[in-house]
Design an enzyme around this catalytic site. Structure first.
Site, PDB file in Angstrom:
ATOM      1  N   GLY A  32       0.832  -1.196   0.000  1.00 14.14           N
ATOM      2  CA  GLY A  32       0.000   0.000   0.000  1.00 14.14           C
ATOM      3  C   GLY A  32       0.864   1.243   0.000  1.00 14.14           C
ATOM      4  O   GLY A  32       2.087   1.174   0.146  1.00 14.14           O
ATOM      5  N   LEU A  33       0.246   2.382  -0.162  1.00 13.65           N
ATOM      6  CA  LEU A  33       0.963   3.653  -0.188  1.00 13.65           C
ATOM      7  C   LEU A  33       1.671   3.932   1.134  1.00 13.65           C
ATOM      8  O   LEU A  33       1.299   3.383   2.179  1.00 13.65           O
ATOM      9  CB  LEU A  33      -0.010   4.795  -0.476  1.00 13.65           C
ATOM     10  CG  LEU A  33      -0.642   4.849  -1.867  1.00 13.65           C
ATOM     11  CD1 LEU A  33      -1.742   5.900  -1.900  1.00 13.65           C
ATOM     12  CD2 LEU A  33       0.411   5.133  -2.942  1.00 13.65           C
ATOM     13  N   SER A  34       2.677   4.788   1.092  1.00 15.01           N
ATOM     14  CA  SER A  34       3.309   5.263   2.318  1.00 15.01           C
ATOM     15  C   SER A  34       2.241   5.922   3.188  1.00 15.01           C
ATOM     16  O   SER A  34       1.386   6.660   2.695  1.00 15.01           O
ATOM     17  CB  SER A  34       4.395   6.286   1.964  1.00 15.01           C
ATOM     18  OG  SER A  34       5.003   6.791   3.121  1.00 15.01           O
ATOM     19  N   ALA A  35       2.273   5.624   4.484  1.00 12.49           N
ATOM     20  CA  ALA A  35       1.320   6.152   5.477  1.00 12.49           C
ATOM     21  C   ALA A  35      -0.071   5.540   5.377  1.00 12.49           C
ATOM     22  O   ALA A  35      -1.014   6.022   5.984  1.00 12.49           O
ATOM     23  CB  ALA A  35       1.213   7.681   5.405  1.00 12.49           C
ATOM     24  N   SER A  36      -0.194   4.428   4.643  1.00 15.45           N
ATOM     25  CA  SER A  36      -1.493   3.746   4.574  1.00 15.45           C
ATOM     26  C   SER A  36      -1.768   2.940   5.837  1.00 15.45           C
ATOM     27  O   SER A  36      -2.913   2.593   6.126  1.00 15.45           O
ATOM     28  CB  SER A  36      -1.561   2.824   3.348  1.00 15.45           C
ATOM     29  OG  SER A  36      -0.566   1.819   3.425  1.00 15.45           O
ATOM     30  N   GLY A  37      -0.712   2.607   6.594  1.00 15.72           N
ATOM     31  CA  GLY A  37      -0.881   1.859   7.843  1.00 15.72           C
ATOM     32  C   GLY A  37      -0.212   0.496   7.850  1.00 15.72           C
ATOM     33  O   GLY A  37      -0.408  -0.289   8.780  1.00 15.72           O
ATOM     34  N   LYS A  38       0.595   0.198   6.831  1.00 14.74           N
ATOM     35  CA  LYS A  38       1.223  -1.122   6.717  1.00 14.74           C
ATOM     36  C   LYS A  38       2.064  -1.489   7.937  1.00 14.74           C
ATOM     37  O   LYS A  38       1.888  -2.552   8.530  1.00 14.74           O
ATOM     38  CB  LYS A  38       2.115  -1.187   5.457  1.00 14.74           C
ATOM     39  CG  LYS A  38       1.404  -0.978   4.153  1.00 14.74           C
ATOM     40  CD  LYS A  38       2.358  -1.071   2.975  1.00 14.74           C
ATOM     41  CE  LYS A  38       3.505  -0.093   3.037  1.00 14.74           C
ATOM     42  NZ  LYS A  38       3.079   1.326   3.047  1.00 14.74           N
ATOM     43  N   SER A  39       2.997  -0.620   8.298  1.00 17.67           N
ATOM     44  CA  SER A  39       3.909  -0.921   9.406  1.00 17.67           C
ATOM     45  C   SER A  39       3.172  -1.024  10.735  1.00 17.67           C
ATOM     46  O   SER A  39       3.489  -1.882  11.564  1.00 17.67           O
ATOM     47  CB  SER A  39       5.010   0.138   9.492  1.00 17.67           C
ATOM     48  OG  SER A  39       5.843   0.070   8.355  1.00 17.67           O
ATOM     49  N   SER A 106       5.947  -1.819  -2.193  1.00 20.20           N
ATOM     50  CA  SER A 106       5.968  -2.739  -3.346  1.00 20.20           C
ATOM     51  C   SER A 106       4.955  -2.311  -4.409  1.00 20.20           C
ATOM     52  O   SER A 106       3.926  -2.966  -4.581  1.00 20.20           O
ATOM     53  CB  SER A 106       5.745  -4.188  -2.907  1.00 20.20           C
ATOM     54  OG  SER A 106       4.666  -4.339  -2.024  1.00 20.20           O
TER      55      SER A 106
END
Length: 200
Positions: A32-39, A106
Site C-alpha cells: 500500500g501507499l506510504s502512510a497507509s498503515g502497513k507498518s 511494493s
C-alpha cells in the site's frame, strides 16, 4: 550467476517443522501507499501472533534498508531489486514454518507476482494484503513529511505522487484503513490465517 553451486536440502523437511511448531509457513505481504498503515498493522499483527505463541517475524521496508538492502536507492531498478530480495528472504522464513509479515509499498504488480510465484513454486503460502487508504488521507497523515517534500519536488520518484502505485487486482485481504482501525485489521488477517489452516 555462479554455476559451481549445489542446493543442499538438508535432513529436516517442511512437514517436520510444521508438525513440531503446529503452524504452516506463510508470508503475509502488506502492500500500500506510504502512510497507509502497513507498518502499524504489521507490528500489531506480529505482537498478537507472538502472544498466541506463534513463530512470527516481521520484515519492514525501512528496517531492511538499514542492513540487507542498504546498498539500494529508490529508483525503479533499485525498487525492483529491493522487492526481489525480500521475496527470497520471506520465502526462507516461510520454509522454516514461520508466519512472516512483510510491510513494503511494493508498488508494481509484476514484482509482487514474482514474490508470490517464488512461494507457490516451493508450495508455501502467500497472502497479499492490500492496505488501502485514499491519497488524500495518507497525505493528511504524512507522519514523516514525505508527501509534503514530494509535492515540493524535494523527493524524486515518490510513489503516489511522482511514481505509480499499481493496486492489487485480487488480493486475498483488502483493508481500508480509513474505515477500519488497527485492531479490526489484525482480527481480519488472523481470521483468514485460521480459516485457511495456517494457524490454530
Amino acid at each position: 550467476m555462479a554455476t559451481n553451486i549445489t542446493f543442499h536440502a538438508g535432513s529436516v523437511d517442511v512437514q517436520e517443522r510444521v508438525d513440531l511448531l503446529k503452524q504452516r509457513g506463510v508470508t503475509i505481504w502488506l502492500t500500500g501507499l506510504s502512510a497507509s498503515g502497513k507498518s502499524t498493522i504489521a507490528c500489531a499483527l506480529e505482537q498478537h501472533l507472538l502472544h498466541r505463541h506463534k513463530f512470527t517475524y516481521r520484515l519492514d521496508g525501512d528496517n531492511v534498508r538499514f542492513g540487507l538492502n542498504k546498498d539500494l536507492g529508490f529508483d525503479e531498478k533499485s525498487r525492483v531489486e529491493n522487492i526481489r530480495r525480500i521475496g527470497e528472504v520471506s520465502k526462507l522464513f516461510a520454509d522454516a514454518a514461520c508466519v512472516t509479515v512483510t510491510a513494503f509499498i511494493s508498488p508494481y504488480i509484476a514484482d509482487r507476482k514474482v514474490a508470490r510465484e517464488l512461494h507457490e513454486k516451493a508450495n508455501l503460502g502467500f497472502i497479499e494484503v492490500f492496505v488501502d487508504a485514499p491519497l488524500s488521507v495518507v497525505e493528511q497523515r504524512d507522519p514523516k513529511g514525505l508527501y509534503k517534500k514530494a509535492r515540493a519536488g524535494e523527493i524524486k520518484d515518490f510513489t503516489g505522487v511522482s511514481a505509480p502505485y499499481e493496486a492489487p487486482e485480487s488480493p486475498e485481504i483488502h483493508i481500508r484503513t480509513d474505515e477500519c482501525d488497527v485492531t479490526g485489521a489484525v482480527q481480519k488477517i488472523v481470521e483468514y490465517l485460521t480459516q485457511h489452516g495456517y494457524i490454530s
